[in-house]
Design an enzyme around this catalytic site. Structure first.
Site, PDB file in Angstrom:
ATOM      1  N   LYS A  22     120.815  17.653 -42.726  1.00 52.78           N
ATOM      2  CA  LYS A  22     120.287  18.118 -44.024  1.00 52.78           C
ATOM      3  C   LYS A  22     120.442  19.645 -44.141  1.00 52.78           C
ATOM      4  CE  LYS A  22     115.679  18.736 -44.532  1.00 52.78           C
ATOM      5  NZ  LYS A  22     115.242  20.054 -45.005  1.00 52.78           N
ATOM      6  N   ASN A  23     120.041  20.368 -43.075  1.00 54.37           N
ATOM      7  CA  ASN A  23     119.978  21.828 -43.191  1.00 54.37           C
ATOM      8  C   ASN A  23     121.319  22.519 -43.022  1.00 54.37           C
ATOM      9  OD1 ASN A  23     117.321  21.505 -43.755  1.00 54.37           O
ATOM     10  ND2 ASN A  23     116.586  22.095 -41.719  1.00 54.37           N
ATOM     11  N   ARG A  94     112.834  24.841 -52.022  1.00 51.48           N
ATOM     12  CA  ARG A  94     112.987  26.253 -51.695  1.00 51.48           C
ATOM     13  C   ARG A  94     114.430  26.614 -51.386  1.00 51.48           C
ATOM     14  NH1 ARG A  94     112.882  29.326 -47.681  1.00 51.48           N
ATOM     15  NH2 ARG A  94     111.719  31.269 -47.669  1.00 51.48           N
ATOM     16  N   CYS A 118     104.741  27.191 -49.304  1.00 52.22           N
ATOM     17  CA  CYS A 118     104.680  25.724 -49.232  1.00 52.22           C
ATOM     18  C   CYS A 118     103.646  25.378 -48.160  1.00 52.22           C
ATOM     19  CB  CYS A 118     106.053  25.149 -48.887  1.00 52.22           C
ATOM     20  SG  CYS A 118     106.515  25.451 -47.207  1.00 52.22           S
ATOM     21  N   ARG A 123     106.321  31.804 -46.545  1.00 46.35           N
ATOM     22  CA  ARG A 123     107.785  31.750 -46.601  1.00 46.35           C
ATOM     23  C   ARG A 123     108.413  32.744 -47.595  1.00 46.35           C
ATOM     24  NH1 ARG A 123     109.691  25.674 -46.112  1.00 46.35           N
ATOM     25  NH2 ARG A 123     111.524  26.656 -45.192  1.00 46.35           N
ATOM     26  N   PRO A 124     108.183  34.015 -47.376  1.00 51.35           N
ATOM     27  CA  PRO A 124     108.772  35.030 -48.272  1.00 51.35           C
ATOM     28  C   PRO A 124     110.296  35.056 -48.163  1.00 51.35           C
ATOM     29  CG  PRO A 124     107.796  36.056 -46.343  1.00 51.35           C
ATOM     30  CD  PRO A 124     107.458  34.596 -46.255  1.00 51.35           C
ATOM     31  N   ASP A 126     111.866  38.221 -48.436  1.00 51.16           N
ATOM     32  CA  ASP A 126     112.106  39.675 -48.415  1.00 51.16           C
ATOM     33  C   ASP A 126     113.345  40.052 -47.619  1.00 51.16           C
ATOM     34  OD1 ASP A 126     110.300  38.792 -46.185  1.00 51.16           O
ATOM     35  OD2 ASP A 126     110.789  40.807 -45.504  1.00 51.16           O
ATOM     36  N   ASP A 307     111.015  22.591 -36.170  1.00 56.69           N
ATOM     37  CA  ASP A 307     111.015  21.333 -36.932  1.00 56.69           C
ATOM     38  C   ASP A 307     110.717  20.118 -36.059  1.00 56.69           C
ATOM     39  OD1 ASP A 307     113.678  22.262 -39.258  1.00 56.69           O
ATOM     40  OD2 ASP A 307     111.583  22.838 -39.086  1.00 56.69           O
ATOM     41  N   ILE A 329     107.031  30.265 -35.343  1.00 56.67           N
ATOM     42  CA  ILE A 329     107.907  30.503 -36.498  1.00 56.67           C
ATOM     43  C   ILE A 329     107.140  30.504 -37.812  1.00 56.67           C
ATOM     44  CG2 ILE A 329     109.968  29.698 -37.741  1.00 56.67           C
ATOM     45  CD1 ILE A 329     110.639  30.597 -34.890  1.00 56.67           C
ATOM     46  N   ARG A 399     112.502  13.261 -47.946  1.00 58.24           N
ATOM     47  CA  ARG A 399     113.277  14.494 -48.159  1.00 58.24           C
ATOM     48  C   ARG A 399     114.262  14.724 -47.024  1.00 58.24           C
ATOM     49  NH1 ARG A 399     109.886  19.623 -50.100  1.00 58.24           N
ATOM     50  NH2 ARG A 399     112.012  20.372 -50.002  1.00 58.24           N
TER      51      ARG A 399
HETATM   52  C1  EPZ Z   1     115.076  26.876 -42.396  1.00 56.48           C
HETATM   53  O1  EPZ Z   1     114.085  27.379 -43.261  1.00 56.48           O
HETATM   54  C2  EPZ Z   1     114.949  25.367 -42.445  1.00 56.48           C
HETATM   55  N1  EPZ Z   1     115.209  24.900 -43.803  1.00 56.48           N
HETATM   56  C3  EPZ Z   1     113.561  24.941 -41.990  1.00 56.48           C
HETATM   57  O2  EPZ Z   1     113.548  23.514 -41.959  1.00 56.48           O
HETATM   58  C4  EPZ Z   1     113.331  25.462 -40.569  1.00 56.48           C
HETATM   59  O3  EPZ Z   1     112.024  25.135 -40.169  1.00 56.48           O
HETATM   60  C5  EPZ Z   1     113.512  26.983 -40.548  1.00 56.48           C
HETATM   61  O4  EPZ Z   1     114.835  27.315 -41.048  1.00 56.48           O
HETATM   62  C6  EPZ Z   1     113.385  27.560 -39.145  1.00 56.48           C
HETATM   63  O5  EPZ Z   1     114.324  26.966 -38.305  1.00 56.48           O
HETATM   64  C7  EPZ Z   1     116.481  24.779 -44.220  1.00 56.48           C
HETATM   65  O6  EPZ Z   1     117.415  25.052 -43.484  1.00 56.48           O
HETATM   66  C8  EPZ Z   1     116.683  24.273 -45.622  1.00 56.48           C
HETATM   67  P1  EPZ Z   1     113.607  31.052 -41.814  1.00 56.48           P
HETATM   68  P2  EPZ Z   1     114.093  28.954 -43.670  1.00 56.48           P
HETATM   69  O7  EPZ Z   1     114.103  31.943 -42.896  1.00 56.48           O
HETATM   70  O8  EPZ Z   1     115.479  29.420 -43.774  1.00 56.48           O
HETATM   71  C9  EPZ Z   1     110.045  34.173 -42.214  1.00 56.48           C
HETATM   72  C10 EPZ Z   1     112.803  21.366 -42.505  1.00 56.48           C
HETATM   73  O9  EPZ Z   1     111.786  20.751 -42.141  1.00 56.48           O
HETATM   74  N2  EPZ Z   1     110.877  34.810 -43.257  1.00 56.48           N
HETATM   75  O10 EPZ Z   1     114.374  30.955 -40.542  1.00 56.48           O
HETATM   76  O11 EPZ Z   1     113.186  29.125 -44.815  1.00 56.48           O
HETATM   77  C11 EPZ Z   1     109.584  32.781 -42.609  1.00 56.48           C
HETATM   78  O12 EPZ Z   1     108.405  32.865 -43.381  1.00 56.48           O
HETATM   79  C12 EPZ Z   1     112.685  22.834 -42.883  1.00 56.48           C
HETATM   80  O13 EPZ Z   1     113.959  20.866 -42.565  1.00 56.48           O
HETATM   81  C13 EPZ Z   1     110.437  35.995 -43.829  1.00 56.48           C
HETATM   82  O14 EPZ Z   1     109.367  36.511 -43.496  1.00 56.48           O
HETATM   83  O15 EPZ Z   1     113.408  29.582 -42.372  1.00 56.48           O
HETATM   84  C14 EPZ Z   1     109.347  32.135 -41.273  1.00 56.48           C
HETATM   85  O16 EPZ Z   1     108.084  32.540 -40.783  1.00 56.48           O
HETATM   86  C15 EPZ Z   1     111.255  23.335 -42.837  1.00 56.48           C
HETATM   87  N3  EPZ Z   1     111.191  36.589 -44.792  1.00 56.48           N
HETATM   88  C16 EPZ Z   1     110.444  32.743 -40.400  1.00 56.48           C
HETATM   89  O17 EPZ Z   1     110.859  33.939 -41.065  1.00 56.48           O
HETATM   90  C17 EPZ Z   1     112.407  36.057 -45.187  1.00 56.48           C
HETATM   91  O18 EPZ Z   1     113.065  36.656 -46.057  1.00 56.48           O
HETATM   92  C18 EPZ Z   1     111.681  31.853 -40.224  1.00 56.48           C
HETATM   93  O19 EPZ Z   1     112.085  31.456 -41.514  1.00 56.48           O
HETATM   94  C19 EPZ Z   1     112.840  34.851 -44.590  1.00 56.48           C
HETATM   95  C20 EPZ Z   1     112.069  34.247 -43.625  1.00 56.48           C
END
Ligand code: EPZ
Length: 423
Positions: A22-23, A94, A118, A123-124, A126, A307, A329, A399
């Site tokens: 999926k991802n 998202r 969510c 999940r910002p 930034d 995950d 995370i 999903r």
């Molecule tokens: C991806 O989410 C996955 N989703 C998530 O899977 C997965 O849990 C996550 O990566 C971590 O491996 C998809 O690929 C669609 P991140 P993503 O940016 O990209 C913080 C599932 O169940 N952060 O690596 O949103 C964030 O809040 C889903 O399939 C910022 O602060 O994750 C988190 O604490 C759930 N600012 C950490 O970084 C930003 O601009 C990691 O988030 C971006 C992220």
């Protein structure tokens, strides 16, 4: 709304085929917008999130044809019709945020609704925005929408992500493909999903090196071409079925997977005392003697994946002794704990640390999914619990898990998907 009724206590046995990731599929579907022509994607899982992403790219002007029998998605693009991504779509999923990179790369502008938080955290985005600014985009927030402008296209830049982010790495990589020169991204995510996206872009004609390392370099090119590509198998689905075999003390072989993508889980299951037989594209898990508690900390790849934290916790509730799980995370990824406690689990939370004391038997209880992976955790717990468990709000697991009940039935689970239900 549909709900599951699972009669627990049966040992799962047999083989299960893993679907496409999926991802990896989600960003790859969006990346197809970077080239005019027909892109053909194979091994695309038929999931709610995939269907939402198809709506997202259609909203931007793509024509699509999804053959769900063959898991093949055809995407026809001839120019992108608009540069806006509405709140309704971003709120639904998202990952719609991935459109920002391709829109800025192709059109030099993007008006994308700022995603809210969510269930698992705020999940910002930034890091995404800071990266696009470093690449010359002007970013402003207006009435809930991020308005990004890069009228002469995104510029080559060097950008260090303040923390590892899968989404930001993917988004910025897509944004940089047409920049005139070299863009260097530091502190990148090394997740296989990001590598698969990079391989897809390179096959389209992009020039990206460093995939799977902290440092990715994108040499801009003029154009990309539409191609045919097959998505990698889903490592989180792989891990979920290994855990289903382990929690029921059964004997399950997961086929057409990539074992190295779940190395951290394999090591954890071996440490806990399960027998693992790892081959090139399959993994077999069976019960072991003297099971013991374990300790894991969720980390960016190749560390233990966040995950799989919830599904692993379900297993931990049945393992004799103490297990310790530390979630690093996301700030609120223990929504499954309350529901597992209702099933008799003994879990103590201290901040982001979960201390799990194994119990002899979990008990059936009416429970409710709160997010995709917490939902998977409840399904696993129900498979092990004595009695019949009803699980509500199963649209969450729709999903991310293709044919979940069919695959579990083929392994001998007693699971029924019932229609109706009041909530
Ligand atoms: C991806 O989410 C996955 N989703 C998530 O899977 C997965 O849990 C996550 O990566 C971590 O491996 C998809 O690929 C669609 P991140 P993503 O940016 O990209 C913080 C599932 O169940 N952060 O690596 O949103 C964030 O809040 C889903 O399939 C910022 O602060 O994750 C988190 O604490 C759930 N600012 C950490 O970084 C930003 O601009 C990691 O988030 C971006 C992220």
């Amino acid at each position: 709304m549909d709900y599951y009724v699972i009669k627990g206590g049966k040992k799962l046995k047999g083989e299960v085929e893993i679907s496409g990731a999926k991802n990896a599929a989600l960003p790859i579907i969006v990346a197809s917008l970077l080239a005019d022509g027909e892109t053909v994607l194979k091994n695309v899982p038929d999931l709610m999130d995939i269907r939402t992403m198809i709506r997202v790219i259609e909203y931007l002007g793509a024509e699509t044809e999804f053959d769900i029998e063959k898991n093949t998605l055809r995407i026809r693009v001839n120019s992108i019709k608009n540069s806006e991504m509405p709140y309704e779509l971003v709120k639904t999923m998202r990952a719609s945020y991935y459109v920002m990179g391709p829109l800025l790369a192709r059109l030099g502008e993007a008006d994308v609704s700022l995603p809210g938080g969510c269930a698992i955290g705020e999940r910002p985005v930034d890091i995404h925005l800071a990266g696009f600014e470093a690449m010359g985009a002007e970013i402003r927030l207006e009435h809930g929408y991020i308005k990004a402008r890069a009228k002469d296209g995104l510029k080559p830049a060097t950008f260090v992500m303040r923390q590892v982010s899968v989404g930001a790495t993917a988004n910025l990589m897509m944004g940089a493909v047409f920049s005139k020169g070299k863009t260097i991204l530091e502190n990148c995510a090394m997740e296989p999903d990001v590598v698969d996206l990079g391989n897809f872009l390179n096959k389209m004609g992009a020039k990206i090196t460093g995939l799977g390392t902290e440092r990715i370099v994108i040499e801009g090119v003029k154009k990309l071409k539409a191609i045919t590509y097959s998505v990698i198998p889903d490592r989180i689905e792989t891990g979920t079925y290994l855990l289903a075999g382990a929690i029921t003390r059964g004997d399950v072989t997961v086929k057409n997977c990539i074992p190295e993508h779940v190395g951290a889980l394999i090591d954890t299951l071996k440490y806990a005392g399960f027998n693992l037989d790892v081959k090139k594209d399959s993994i077999r898990v069976s019960n072991g003697k003297n099971l013991r508690g374990f300790m894991i900390k969720t980390l960016p790849y190749p560390g233990f994946p966040t995950d799989l934290q919830a599904p692993l916790m379900s297993l931990a509730t049945t393992i004799p002794g103490i297990s310790v799980i530390i979630e690093t995370i996301f700030e609120n990824r223990y929504t499954h704990v309350g529901e597992l406690r209702r099933m008799g689990a003994d879990i103590t939370l201290e901040g982001n640390i979960a201390i799990v004391k194994g119990v002899k038997d979990l008990m059936s209880a009416p429970v409710m999914m709160s997010d995709l992976r917490a939902g998977a955790a409840l399904v696993l717990a129900a498979l092990a619990a004595q009695g019949k468990t009803e699980i509500r709000r199963i649209y969450h697991s729709d999903r991310g898990y293709e044919k979940l009940s069919e695959k579990l039935l083929s392994l001998g689970a007693d699971i029924k998907r019932e229609k109706g239900g009041t909530f």
